[in-house]
Design an enzyme around this catalytic site. Structure first.
Site: not given
Ligand code: HEM
Ligand SMILES: *[C@@H]1O[C@H](CO)[C@@H](O)[C@H](O)[C@H]1NC(C)=O
Ligand SMILES: *[C@@H]1O[C@H](CO)[C@@H](O)[C@H](O)[C@H]1NC(C)=O
Length: 324
Positions: A61, A65, A93, A191
């Protein structure tokens, strides 16, 4: 000029154009300057993922980003300062993780070959290694990215897709980075690993829109389960759920199977079933693991080329958290 000369000229022009279109990255970029570079990254990623498998998802991820905001230039790794709020501290983030893994690789790389390997390349290698360690196919990473000197929280919203996005918004977001709709569907398959905080999808459970509380495109049994995991009004902002519950730590095509049974976690996942073109790719990927694995590797390489700095642009950061 004879026709032979014209052909040579035409070939040169084509070569020139294509190398300008594709970023000038190359596989084995560090072969002469830091031959152990990729091995060192792999070593530290392997160690980190062995102690916390979730870090694999975190690193994948992070690379995404990084690439979507100012190109793959390591800008996501930069810490905020007293005068600047960096990308990682944007409210979008939510829970980026894996920064310490990059730090550890960078430290060993600096000790081994000072000032040679960019943070942006370390992240691209680490994402590849993370995918391989969790069951995806390995692929070669063209390298030679240089590190950017700018990281602004304010850049994130306009460049990163939101989990509330529909197909058209997702397609547009990826197109803006030179990636196709098919690549968007393919990359969403990331995902298949990792977790999400409740806040990223709880609107689908409790306040979908003004007429419907619960998103009707979400399987009712799954919704009930998610409601238990994410109680309404909980003050615990640390609550997380796996994104692909059947196999949360394995890079596989279950993500697409989930969508086919209305168990995509985000609107941005489930929406892929709402249009004929994306739905057909979802079905194809669900049915053909090898096809998806190959497309995913290719799409990761394409994503890794977005907006890169090469040549004498940018710098080789000595500490991934701060510009030189
Ligand atoms: C298509 C649009 C995408 C959206 C809207 C999106 C959105 C998100 C969101 C909201 C999360 C969860 C964050 C949280 O609440 O902790 C997430 C997690 C994740 N995303 Fe996406 N994502 C997208 C595309 C991608 C792409 C292109 C990749 C990598 C190639 C990716 C890899 C990941 C991974 C691996 C996680 C899990 C992270 C973790 O477990 O720490 N995502 N994504
Ligand atoms: C994400 O942003 C918030 C502020 O919006 C901050 O408090 C937090 O530490 C940040 N998290 C990371 C992993 O950098
Ligand atoms: C709310 O969502 C439902 C189901 O998707 C939809 O049929 C309805 O038109 C939406 N209502 C509003 C006001 O957006």
């Amino acid at each position: 000029m004879g026709s032979g000369g014209e052909i040579v000229l035409a070939v040169m022009v084509v070569l020139c154009l294509s190398s300008q279109l594709e970023a000038q990255l190359e596989v084995g970029f560090y072969d002469a300057t830091c031959p152990q570079a990729e091995l060192i990254v792999k070593l530290l990623v392997t160690k980190a993922v062995a102690s916390n498998i979730g870090l694999a998802a975190g690193l994948v991820r992070l690379h995404f980003h990084d690439c979507f905001v100012r190109g793959c230039d390591g800008s996501v790794l930069i810490d905020s300062t007293s005068t600047n709020t960096a990308e990682k501290d944007s409210s979008i983030n939510t829970s980026l993780r894996g920064f310490e893994v990059i730090d550890s690789a960078k430290a060993l790389l600096e000790a081994t070959c000072n000032g040679v390997v960019s943070c942006a390349d370390i992240l691209a290698f680490a994402a590849r290694d993370s995918i391989a360690l969790t069951g995806g196919i390995s692929y070669q990473v063209p390298a030679g990215r240089r590190d950017g000197r700018v990281s602004l929280a304010s850049d994130t919203f306009a460049n990163l897709p939101a989990p509330s996005f529909n197909v058209d918004q997702l397609t547009q977001s990826f197109q803006a980075k030179g990636l196709t709709q098919d690549q968007m569907v393919t990359l969403s398959g990331a995902h298949t690993i990792g977790r999400s905080h409740c806040s990223s999808f709880s609107n689908r459970l409790y306040n979908f829109n003004t007429t419907v509380k619960q998103d009707p495109s979400l399987d009712a049994t799954y919704a009930a389960q998610l409601k238990k995991q994410c109680p309404q009004g909980s003050t615990n902002s640390n609550l997380v759920v796996p994104m692909d519950p059947p196999s949360p730590n394995i890079v596989d095509t279950n993500y697409y199977n989930d969508i086919l049974v209305n168990r995509g976690l985000f609107t941005s996942d489930q929406t892929l079933l709402s249009k004929a073109t994306t739905a057909s790719h979802v079905k194809q990927n669900a049915a053909n693991s090898l096809l998806w694995q190959n497309k995913f590797a290719t799409a990761m390489v394409a994503m890794g080329q977005v907006g890169v700095l090469t040549g004498s642009n940018g710098e080789i950061r000595l500490n991934c958290r701060a510009i030189n």
